[in-house]
Scaffold this motif. Structure first.
Motif, mmCIF file in Angstrom:
data_model
loop_
_atom_site.group_PDB
_atom_site.id
_atom_site.type_symbol
_atom_site.label_atom_id
_atom_site.label_comp_id
_atom_site.label_asym_id
_atom_site.label_seq_id
_atom_site.Cartn_x
_atom_site.Cartn_y
_atom_site.Cartn_z
ATOM 1 N N ASN A 189 30.037 50.339 88.330
ATOM 2 C CA ASN A 189 30.694 50.016 89.593
ATOM 3 C C ASN A 189 30.329 51.078 90.622
ATOM 4 O O ASN A 189 30.023 52.215 90.264
ATOM 5 C CB ASN A 189 32.208 49.923 89.413
ATOM 6 N N HIS A 190 30.343 50.709 91.894
ATOM 7 C CA HIS A 190 30.099 51.689 92.952
ATOM 8 C C HIS A 190 30.697 51.179 94.255
ATOM 9 O O HIS A 190 30.951 49.980 94.430
ATOM 10 C CB HIS A 190 28.604 51.971 93.125
ATOM 11 N N ALA A 191 30.910 52.100 95.184
ATOM 12 C CA ALA A 191 31.469 51.749 96.481
ATOM 13 C C ALA A 191 30.414 51.062 97.341
ATOM 14 O O ALA A 191 29.207 51.206 97.122
ATOM 15 C CB ALA A 191 31.988 53.001 97.184
ATOM 16 N N ALA A 192 30.871 50.318 98.343
ATOM 17 C CA ALA A 192 29.992 49.684 99.326
ATOM 18 C C ALA A 192 30.810 49.435 100.584
ATOM 19 O O ALA A 192 32.033 49.279 100.512
ATOM 20 C CB ALA A 192 29.419 48.372 98.795
ATOM 21 N N CYS A 193 30.147 49.417 101.731
ATOM 22 C CA CYS A 193 30.838 49.205 103.013
ATOM 23 C C CYS A 193 30.026 48.252 103.879
ATOM 24 O O CYS A 193 28.798 48.291 103.862
ATOM 25 C CB CYS A 193 31.027 50.527 103.768
ATOM 26 N N SER A 208 25.879 48.509 107.317
ATOM 27 C CA SER A 208 26.204 48.345 105.902
ATOM 28 C C SER A 208 25.775 49.574 105.119
ATOM 29 O O SER A 208 24.897 50.331 105.539
ATOM 30 C CB SER A 208 25.530 47.096 105.320
ATOM 31 N N SER A 209 26.428 49.754 103.988
ATOM 32 C CA SER A 209 26.117 50.880 103.109
ATOM 33 C C SER A 209 26.151 50.386 101.671
ATOM 34 O O SER A 209 27.136 49.791 101.239
ATOM 35 C CB SER A 209 27.139 52.011 103.291
ATOM 36 N N LYS A 260 28.550 55.649 101.231
ATOM 37 C CA LYS A 260 28.419 57.018 101.738
ATOM 38 C C LYS A 260 27.673 57.080 103.072
ATOM 39 O O LYS A 260 28.090 57.792 103.972
ATOM 40 C CB LYS A 260 27.702 57.893 100.706
ATOM 41 N N THR A 261 26.575 56.346 103.172
ATOM 42 C CA THR A 261 25.748 56.384 104.377
ATOM 43 C C THR A 261 25.556 54.982 104.920
ATOM 44 O O THR A 261 25.025 54.108 104.225
ATOM 45 C CB THR A 261 24.372 57.006 104.082
ATOM 46 N N GLY A 262 25.992 54.770 106.166
ATOM 47 C CA GLY A 262 25.844 53.473 106.798
ATOM 48 C C GLY A 262 24.511 53.352 107.502
ATOM 49 O O GLY A 262 23.995 54.320 108.066
ATOM 50 N N GLY A 296 25.307 56.251 109.972
ATOM 51 C CA GLY A 296 25.693 57.633 109.688
ATOM 52 C C GLY A 296 26.646 57.746 108.518
ATOM 53 O O GLY A 296 26.783 56.840 107.699
ATOM 54 N N ALA A 297 27.313 58.892 108.434
ATOM 55 C CA ALA A 297 28.212 59.186 107.317
ATOM 56 C C ALA A 297 29.442 58.286 107.371
ATOM 57 O O ALA A 297 30.161 58.262 108.369
ATOM 58 C CB ALA A 297 28.627 60.649 107.356
ATOM 59 N N CYS A 298 29.699 57.568 106.289
ATOM 60 C CA CYS A 298 30.842 56.645 106.248
ATOM 61 C C CYS A 298 32.173 57.399 106.314
ATOM 62 O O CYS A 298 33.144 56.906 106.889
ATOM 63 C CB CYS A 298 30.782 55.805 104.975
ATOM 64 N N ALA A 299 32.212 58.586 105.726
ATOM 65 C CA ALA A 299 33.472 59.324 105.640
ATOM 66 C C ALA A 299 34.029 59.694 107.015
ATOM 67 O O ALA A 299 35.246 59.775 107.203
ATOM 68 C CB ALA A 299 33.288 60.587 104.800
#
Length: 236
Positions: A34-38, A56-57, A61-63, A69-72
């Motif tokens: 599993n992993h994150a996605a945006c 999208s990322s 972490k990186t869009g 840029g940085a998602c955070a």
């Protein structure tokens, strides 16, 4: 396998015939990884498969796109940025899981929507991590529950999870070996996807929005990213 919209309680499973998918109320198998996605969609296009996302990322972490840029630290990834005026985020945070079902060689990819991330996290912590076991060390059943957003008066589907049993001994060793190889491959594939997204986002556009016409180069082209990677032979 997408999580259905509108509070539906069955999964639509792709088949060789795109016009005739299978349907199931539950899915059973092993979560290999599993992993994150945006993803940030144009307003009102969250469920339109023909619309390209603004940003999208593949790793959360990186869009890539606008704003990128940085998602955070992205303002679109902050609580309260939701376009409907709620407390949520404009950017859709997801968790992608890869489920291998019994008797199959390729896992299904399923992006969990924001409303299903907490149930998934709670389940994984209780069923596996608190017991110091990896998520692929047991078989699970995935189902759906209907809930209602009272503020918007809309039904939506939430994923629920049940652990069926643990793998032990030789069976655990086999699934650990399979999962290890798959995780390495999917990480490489995601890196390639990110490179292709970045290459696409870097193509300049004219003022009217049309792609810039590139100079004549004798019918050749150059792409900075890997278009096709290594592959293994399919089983006989």
């Amino acid at each position: 396998v997408k999580i259905p919209a509108g509070g539906q309680l069955q999964f639509e499973i792709p088949t060789e015939d795109p016009d005739n998918p299978d349907y199931a109320r539950t899915l059973e198998g092993v979560i290999l990884y599993n992993h994150a996605a945006c993803t940030l969609w144009p307003e009102g296009s969250e469920y339109d498969e023909d619309t390209k996302p603004l940003c999208s990322s593949v790793d959360g972490k990186t869009g890539i796109g606008e704003p990128g840029g940085a998602c955070a630290t992205c303002p679109m990834n902050a609580y309260g940025s939701a376009r409907d005026g709620g407390r949520g985020k404009a950017c859709k945070n997801m968790r992608t899981i890869y489920l291998l079902r019994s008797g199959e060689l390729m896992p299904y990819r399923s992006p969990l929507p924001p409303t299903s991330i907490k149930p998934y996290t709670d389940f994984v912590n209780t069923a596996f991590l608190f017991r110091k076991r990896r998520i692929f060390s047991g078989a699970v059943r995935i189902g759906l529950t209907r809930e209602t957003n009272t503020r918007l008066n809309k039904d939506y589907s939430v994923v629920n999870f049940t652990k069926l049993y643990d793998f032990e001994g030789e069976e655990l060793a086999q699934i650990r070996s399979f999962a290890g190889g798959f995780i390495t491959q999917i990480k490489q594939m995601n890196q390639q996807r990110a490179a292709m997204l970045a290459a696409g986002a870097a193509i300049p556009e004219d003022a009217d929005g049309a792609p810039t016409v590139l100079p004549e180069n004798g019918g050749h082209f150059v792409d900075a990213c890997v278009l096709d990677g290594e592959r293994e032979k399919l089983p006989a």
